[in-house]
Design an enzyme around this catalytic site. Structure first.
Site, PDB file in Angstrom:
ATOM      1  N   LYS A 214      -3.245  -1.503 -11.420  1.00  0.00           N
ATOM      2  CA  LYS A 214      -4.044  -0.711 -12.365  1.00  0.00           C
ATOM      3  C   LYS A 214      -3.297  -0.552 -13.686  1.00  0.00           C
ATOM      4  CE  LYS A 214      -6.227   2.040  -8.701  1.00  0.00           C
ATOM      5  NZ  LYS A 214      -5.661   1.271  -7.560  1.00  0.00           N
TER       6      LYS A 214
ATOM      7  N   TYR B 223       4.860   4.222  -6.743  1.00  0.00           N
ATOM      8  CA  TYR B 223       3.544   3.620  -6.469  1.00  0.00           C
ATOM      9  C   TYR B 223       2.775   3.487  -7.786  1.00  0.00           C
ATOM     10  CZ  TYR B 223      -0.833   2.437  -4.189  1.00  0.00           C
ATOM     11  OH  TYR B 223      -1.986   1.787  -3.811  1.00  0.00           O
TER      12      TYR B 223
ATOM     13  N   ASN C  20     -12.980   3.254  -5.082  1.00  0.00           N
ATOM     14  CA  ASN C  20     -12.876   4.193  -3.977  1.00  0.00           C
ATOM     15  C   ASN C  20     -13.200   5.605  -4.476  1.00  0.00           C
ATOM     16  OD1 ASN C  20     -12.171   5.595  -1.721  1.00  0.00           O
ATOM     17  ND2 ASN C  20     -10.073   4.801  -1.590  1.00  0.00           N
TER      18      ASN C  20
ATOM     19  N   GLU D 271       0.852  -1.198   0.000  1.00  0.00           N
ATOM     20  CA  GLU D 271       0.000   0.000   0.000  1.00  0.00           C
ATOM     21  C   GLU D 271       0.883   1.242   0.000  1.00  0.00           C
ATOM     22  OE1 GLU D 271      -3.394  -0.412  -0.082  1.00  0.00           O
ATOM     23  OE2 GLU D 271      -2.836  -2.517  -0.200  1.00  0.00           O
TER      24      GLU D 271
END
Ligand SMILES: *[C@@H]1O[C@H](CO)[C@@H](O)[C@H](O)[C@H]1NC(C)=O
Ligand SMILES: *[C@@H]1O[C@H](CO)[C@@H](O)[C@H](O)[C@H]1NC(C)=O
Ligand SMILES: *[C@@H]1O[C@H](CO)[C@@H](O)[C@H](O)[C@H]1NC(C)=O
Length: 350
Positions: A247, A243, A187, A129
């Site tokens: 996706k 990061y 989200n 994360e």
């Protein structure tokens, strides 16, 4: 490696990185069949070791979130010999390393092992994360020996994906593209930059939405559905160095949709994928100009196809599952310095 990185230009570094990846996967090549990763699980001699060396017990303090997976079945390429993975906390005092999955232990110090730490034991801090979703790392100060994450400067580097050279026999066959732009998002935070950008972009461009509040995107049909699209919006939930998540690797690249990325700066992406394989929102002063560019590409097949040139040599690998990350711990332990401490997770991971 960090110093080397800084002295190399982007292009040189990309080359350097690809060579590294190619070299690494020459040795670490895992069998991938079709779209779903399919680790060749061979019976390994993980528990046996040279007689003079004790087995290194690697204690997973918890499963990552609640995902379980087979332990001690790492493919040979990971060099799992001499290691034994376990969740049995009774083995704590004998463990060579304890892997702490950040989000499972972050509520307070009581989530960490309470018994005195055996000398020589490494505590490994693991997360996939981003810092925005890793609260409360403060109490980890001066407790951690090794880091394990998607950040390239981690002791154990566990990226969400990578490129691998293919054997050249692979079919360069693009899925039939009947649709323009897709985005899957679960989200929905209206004040987030990516949502605001989307609101602006959709004034100029039709975007098909998938996810919790939109059209369903069943896991098993991800690739089938997304591969109909020419472009996929790879908008990360937060912006941090390295990061770059599934996706990109899974949703966009595996389905042959050209990624339109929002995340770290372009040069950060170029450490992982070729410059001409993606479109960065920062390449355009406004969302309208990005929309105009996508419309133009939609009408110009030759130009659109240039986003696929790299696939003549390379293919994206997007492993699903956690074992591929944990399997790296054994070799890393064998190579770790006999003493190492990590002063501050909080200062590093932001
Ligand atoms: C955990 O390890 C202890 C000590 O080796 C052993 O006695 C116990 O049976 C193990 N528990 C499980 C669930 O494997
Ligand atoms: C490539 O595609 C052709 C025609 O569809 C097929 O005959 C061939 O087996 C494919 N090769 C590979 C390696 O998939
Ligand atoms: C791990 O870090 C702790 C805390 O700084 C330290 O006491 C311990 O000696 C370190 N262990 C190793 C093997 O480096």
């Amino acid at each position: 490696m960090e110093n080397k990185i800084q002295t190399l230009s982007c292009r040189k570094f990309l080359f350097f990185f690809i060579i590294q990846v190619v070299a690494a996967f020459f040795f670490f090549s895992v069998s991938f069949h079709g779209k779903r990763r399919n680790i060749a699980i061979e019976p390994t001699d993980t528990v046996t070791s040279k007689p003079e060396e004790p087995v290194k017990i690697i204690l997973l303090w918890t499963w990552p979130f609640d995902f379980t997976f087979p332990l001690n079945q790492c493919p040979r390429e990971f060099d799992g010999t001499g290691c034994f993975f376990t969740l049995n906390r009774s083995l704590y005092s004998e463990a060579a390393a304890v892997v702490l999955h950040s989000r499972n232990v972050c509520s307070d110090r009581n989530q960490l092992p309470q018994a005195p730490r055996p000398p020589k034991q490494y505590w490994i801090w693991f997360t996939l994360e981003s810092p925005s979703h890793n609260p409360n790392t403060g109490f980890m100060e001066k407790l951690i020996n090794l880091t394990m994450s998607y950040r390239a400067d981690s002791d154990i580097f566990t990226p969400y994906g990578w490129l691998e050279r293919h054997d050249g026999k692979e079919n360069f066959s693009m899925p039939v593209k009947t649709k323009l732009v897709a985005w899957a998002v679960s989200n929905w935070n209206p004040s987030a930059r990516r949502i605001k950008y989307y609101e602006e972009l959709k004034k100029h461009l039709a975007i098909d939405m998938f996810g919790a509040m939109h059209s369903p995107l069943p896991r098993t049909q991800h690739i089938e559905i997304l591969s109909r699209y020419k472009f996929y919006l790879t908008f990360e939930n937060s912006i941090h160095e390295d990061y770059i998540t599934e996706k990109l690797w899974h949703n966009a690249l595996t389905s042959w949709a050209v990624p339109v990325v929002m995340g770290p700066p372009r040069d950060n992406y170029e450490r992982y994928i070729p410059p001409e394989s993606f479109i960065h929102v920062d390449d355009f002063p406004t969302a309208k100009e990005l929309a105009d560019y996508l419309h133009a590409l939609d009408k110009d097949d030759n130009k659109y196809m240039q986003y696929f040139n790299w696939r003549k040599i390379l293919k994206p690998i997007a492993p699903e599952g956690w074992d591929v990350h944990y399997c790296k711990v054994c070799k890393a332990l064998k190579e770790a310095p006999s003493y190492r401490t990590f002063p501050s997770i909080t200062k590093w991971f932001k």
